[in-house]
Design a protein around this motif. Structure first.
Motif, PDB file in Angstrom:
ATOM      1  N   MET A   6      -3.385  -3.624  -0.914  1.00 49.20           N
ATOM      2  CA  MET A   6      -3.477  -3.124  -2.287  1.00 49.20           C
ATOM      3  C   MET A   6      -4.892  -2.615  -2.576  1.00 49.20           C
ATOM      4  SD  MET A   6      -0.690  -2.910  -3.876  1.00 49.20           S
ATOM      5  CE  MET A   6      -1.264  -2.697  -5.556  1.00 49.20           C
ATOM      6  N   GLU A   7      -5.902  -3.255  -2.026  1.00 43.77           N
ATOM      7  CA  GLU A   7      -7.264  -2.765  -2.204  1.00 43.77           C
ATOM      8  C   GLU A   7      -7.443  -1.408  -1.534  1.00 43.77           C
ATOM      9  OE1 GLU A   7      -9.824  -5.952  -0.895  1.00 43.77           O
ATOM     10  OE2 GLU A   7      -9.666  -6.960  -2.840  1.00 43.77           O
ATOM     11  N   GLU A   8      -6.828  -1.224  -0.374  1.00 40.17           N
ATOM     12  CA  GLU A   8      -6.886   0.074   0.305  1.00 40.17           C
ATOM     13  C   GLU A   8      -6.173   1.143  -0.522  1.00 40.17           C
ATOM     14  OE1 GLU A   8      -5.218  -0.635   4.185  1.00 40.17           O
ATOM     15  OE2 GLU A   8      -6.923  -1.861   4.825  1.00 40.17           O
ATOM     16  N   ALA A   9      -5.026   0.795  -1.073  1.00 36.46           N
ATOM     17  CA  ALA A   9      -4.290   1.746  -1.924  1.00 36.46           C
ATOM     18  C   ALA A   9      -5.141   2.120  -3.137  1.00 36.46           C
ATOM     19  CB  ALA A   9      -2.958   1.147  -2.359  1.00 36.46           C
ATOM     20  N   TRP A  10      -5.762   1.124  -3.758  1.00 37.75           N
ATOM     21  CA  TRP A  10      -6.607   1.369  -4.927  1.00 37.75           C
ATOM     22  C   TRP A  10      -7.761   2.306  -4.569  1.00 37.75           C
ATOM     23  CZ3 TRP A  10      -6.980   2.058  -9.720  1.00 37.75           C
ATOM     24  CH2 TRP A  10      -8.179   1.940 -10.423  1.00 37.75           C
ATOM     25  N   GLU A  11      -8.377   2.109  -3.419  1.00 33.31           N
ATOM     26  CA  GLU A  11      -9.473   2.983  -2.988  1.00 33.31           C
ATOM     27  C   GLU A  11      -8.992   4.425  -2.842  1.00 33.31           C
ATOM     28  OE1 GLU A  11     -12.758   2.326  -2.711  1.00 33.31           O
ATOM     29  OE2 GLU A  11     -12.279   0.331  -3.497  1.00 33.31           O
ATOM     30  N   GLN A  12      -7.813   4.617  -2.278  1.00 30.99           N
ATOM     31  CA  GLN A  12      -7.282   5.974  -2.096  1.00 30.99           C
ATOM     32  C   GLN A  12      -6.925   6.604  -3.441  1.00 30.99           C
ATOM     33  OE1 GLN A  12      -4.254   6.536   0.889  1.00 30.99           O
ATOM     34  NE2 GLN A  12      -5.307   5.181   2.327  1.00 30.99           N
ATOM     35  N   ILE A  13      -6.351   5.804  -4.336  1.00 32.56           N
ATOM     36  CA  ILE A  13      -5.968   6.331  -5.653  1.00 32.56           C
ATOM     37  C   ILE A  13      -7.199   6.779  -6.414  1.00 32.56           C
ATOM     38  CG2 ILE A  13      -5.059   5.642  -7.912  1.00 32.56           C
ATOM     39  CD1 ILE A  13      -3.014   3.881  -6.242  1.00 32.56           C
ATOM     40  N   LYS A  14      -8.214   5.954  -6.480  1.00 36.70           N
ATOM     41  CA  LYS A  14      -9.395   6.328  -7.268  1.00 36.70           C
ATOM     42  C   LYS A  14     -10.175   7.475  -6.623  1.00 36.70           C
ATOM     43  CE  LYS A  14     -12.656   2.784  -5.774  1.00 36.70           C
ATOM     44  NZ  LYS A  14     -13.364   1.574  -6.149  1.00 36.70           N
ATOM     45  N   ALA A  15     -10.010   7.702  -5.315  1.00 38.33           N
ATOM     46  CA  ALA A  15     -10.676   8.817  -4.639  1.00 38.33           C
ATOM     47  C   ALA A  15      -9.912  10.133  -4.787  1.00 38.33           C
ATOM     48  CB  ALA A  15     -10.841   8.486  -3.153  1.00 38.33           C
ATOM     49  N   HIS A  16      -8.683  10.086  -5.286  1.00 38.27           N
ATOM     50  CA  HIS A  16      -7.881  11.308  -5.404  1.00 38.27           C
ATOM     51  C   HIS A  16      -8.611  12.328  -6.289  1.00 38.27           C
ATOM     52  CE1 HIS A  16      -4.594  14.005  -6.379  1.00 38.27           C
ATOM     53  NE2 HIS A  16      -3.975  13.512  -5.320  1.00 38.27           N
ATOM     54  N   PRO A  17      -8.592  13.604  -5.914  1.00 35.62           N
ATOM     55  CA  PRO A  17      -9.326  14.628  -6.671  1.00 35.62           C
ATOM     56  C   PRO A  17      -8.896  14.758  -8.136  1.00 35.62           C
ATOM     57  CG  PRO A  17      -8.434  15.547  -4.621  1.00 35.62           C
ATOM     58  CD  PRO A  17      -7.962  14.141  -4.705  1.00 35.62           C
ATOM     59  N   ARG A  18      -7.646  14.476  -8.463  1.00 37.05           N
ATOM     60  CA  ARG A  18      -7.217  14.595  -9.866  1.00 37.05           C
ATOM     61  C   ARG A  18      -7.673  13.417 -10.721  1.00 37.05           C
ATOM     62  NH1 ARG A  18      -1.460  16.089 -11.369  1.00 37.05           N
ATOM     63  NH2 ARG A  18      -2.466  15.937 -13.398  1.00 37.05           N
ATOM     64  N   VAL A  19      -8.004  12.314 -10.084  1.00 34.42           N
ATOM     65  CA  VAL A  19      -8.474  11.137 -10.823  1.00 34.42           C
ATOM     66  C   VAL A  19      -9.926  11.373 -11.215  1.00 34.42           C
ATOM     67  CG1 VAL A  19      -8.997   8.666 -10.673  1.00 34.42           C
ATOM     68  CG2 VAL A  19      -6.864   9.562  -9.700  1.00 34.42           C
ATOM     69  N   LYS A  61       0.813  -1.213   0.000  1.00 35.05           N
ATOM     70  CA  LYS A  61       0.000   0.000   0.000  1.00 35.05           C
ATOM     71  C   LYS A  61       0.849   1.266   0.000  1.00 35.05           C
ATOM     72  CE  LYS A  61      -3.373   2.488   2.827  1.00 35.05           C
ATOM     73  NZ  LYS A  61      -4.205   2.436   4.041  1.00 35.05           N
ATOM     74  N   GLU A  62       1.741   1.380   0.980  1.00 42.56           N
ATOM     75  CA  GLU A  62       2.518   2.613   1.111  1.00 42.56           C
ATOM     76  C   GLU A  62       3.384   2.870  -0.115  1.00 42.56           C
ATOM     77  OE1 GLU A  62       1.946   4.945   3.341  1.00 42.56           O
ATOM     78  OE2 GLU A  62       0.410   3.599   4.115  1.00 42.56           O
ATOM     79  N   ALA A  63       4.007   1.828  -0.649  1.00 43.45           N
ATOM     80  CA  ALA A  63       4.848   1.998  -1.835  1.00 43.45           C
ATOM     81  C   ALA A  63       4.004   2.423  -3.039  1.00 43.45           C
ATOM     82  CB  ALA A  63       5.597   0.711  -2.137  1.00 43.45           C
ATOM     83  N   SER A  64       2.854   1.779  -3.222  1.00 46.92           N
ATOM     84  CA  SER A  64       1.983   2.122  -4.353  1.00 46.92           C
ATOM     85  C   SER A  64       1.523   3.572  -4.272  1.00 46.92           C
ATOM     86  CB  SER A  64       0.776   1.191  -4.395  1.00 46.92           C
ATOM     87  OG  SER A  64       1.185  -0.136  -4.618  1.00 46.92           O
ATOM     88  N   LEU A  65       1.121   3.991  -3.082  1.00 45.65           N
ATOM     89  CA  LEU A  65       0.684   5.384  -2.906  1.00 45.65           C
ATOM     90  C   LEU A  65       1.842   6.357  -3.080  1.00 45.65           C
ATOM     91  CD1 LEU A  65      -1.775   4.925   0.099  1.00 45.65           C
ATOM     92  CD2 LEU A  65      -2.360   5.358  -2.310  1.00 45.65           C
ATOM     93  N   HIS A  66       3.012   5.971  -2.593  1.00 47.46           N
ATOM     94  CA  HIS A  66       4.205   6.809  -2.735  1.00 47.46           C
ATOM     95  C   HIS A  66       4.529   7.044  -4.217  1.00 47.46           C
ATOM     96  CE1 HIS A  66       8.242   8.366  -2.097  1.00 47.46           C
ATOM     97  NE2 HIS A  66       8.719   7.396  -2.854  1.00 47.46           N
ATOM     98  N   TYR A  67       4.543   5.973  -5.021  1.00 46.57           N
ATOM     99  CA  TYR A  67       4.862   6.115  -6.451  1.00 46.57           C
ATOM    100  C   TYR A  67       3.777   6.892  -7.180  1.00 46.57           C
ATOM    101  CZ  TYR A  67       8.333   2.652  -5.219  1.00 46.57           C
ATOM    102  OH  TYR A  67       9.365   1.993  -4.614  1.00 46.57           O
ATOM    103  N   PHE A  68       2.537   6.659  -6.807  1.00 46.59           N
ATOM    104  CA  PHE A  68       1.436   7.423  -7.398  1.00 46.59           C
ATOM    105  C   PHE A  68       1.620   8.917  -7.137  1.00 46.59           C
ATOM    106  CE2 PHE A  68      -2.828   9.312  -6.611  1.00 46.59           C
ATOM    107  CZ  PHE A  68      -3.291   9.314  -7.919  1.00 46.59           C
TER     108      PHE A  68
END
Length: 165
Positions: A125-138, A94-101
């Motif tokens: 990874m599901e938690e990371a995906w939830e945060q990524i898709k919720a990002h305002p730029r997405v 999770k942390e690495a995926s969010l960091h690279y994003f």
């Protein structure tokens, strides 16, 4: 990577840059080179440009002298190209995926696509995906189960799609 490179050559996909290595090292190298290129462009004095229709060249007027410059140099001197597609694979934490994003997000433009591999690999990874898709730029996200696709088109309403088989 070698197989991908063979296909790039076979189909003459010359605009693809394949980078292989540990994420942090490749990412740092890429961002440093991009920053160096931007710094060089900012330091370069602006030149008056004269476009020549239907040619691969343009002329630059510098100190009263016209000099031919290739179209490629003309385009790259304006700005460093931004990636159209970034594929995230390898580190399923999770942390690495969010960091690279977050590190690559400033490079995203309106037509960029980010693809995240194995978004359902683990709860993290599901938690990371939830945060990524919720990002305002997405603006649009698509869950294909194995991959998560992210789009940044400003004119698009924010939507999320899940493809079910």
């Amino acid at each position: 990577a070698l197989i991908a490179q063979e296909y790039f050559k076979k189909f003459e996909l010359d605009s693809i840059t394949l980078r292989v290595g540990e994420f942090e090292g490749v990412l740092n190298d890429f961002l440093e080179k991009k920053q160096e290129a931007e710094d060089m462009i900012q330091e370069k004095p602006q030149k008056e440009q004269v476009a020549i229709p239907n040619t691969q060249y343009r002329l630059e007027l510098e100190d009263g002298v016209l000099e031919p410059t290739s179209k490629l140099e003309a385009q790259s001197s304006k700005h460093e190209p931004q990636p159209d597609l970034i594929y995230f694979d390898g580190n399923h934490q999770k942390e690495a995926s969010l960091h690279y994003f977050e590190r690559l997000l400033p490079l995203a433009h309106n037509d960029s696509v980010f693809i995240f591999d194995d978004i359902h690999w683990s709860r993290e990874m599901e938690e990371a995906w939830e945060q990524i898709k919720a990002h305002p730029r997405v603006r649009v996200s698509i869950d294909t189960f194995y991959w998560g696709l992210v789009f940044f088109r400003k004119e698009q309403e924010k939507e999320h799609f899940t493809i079910r088989l």
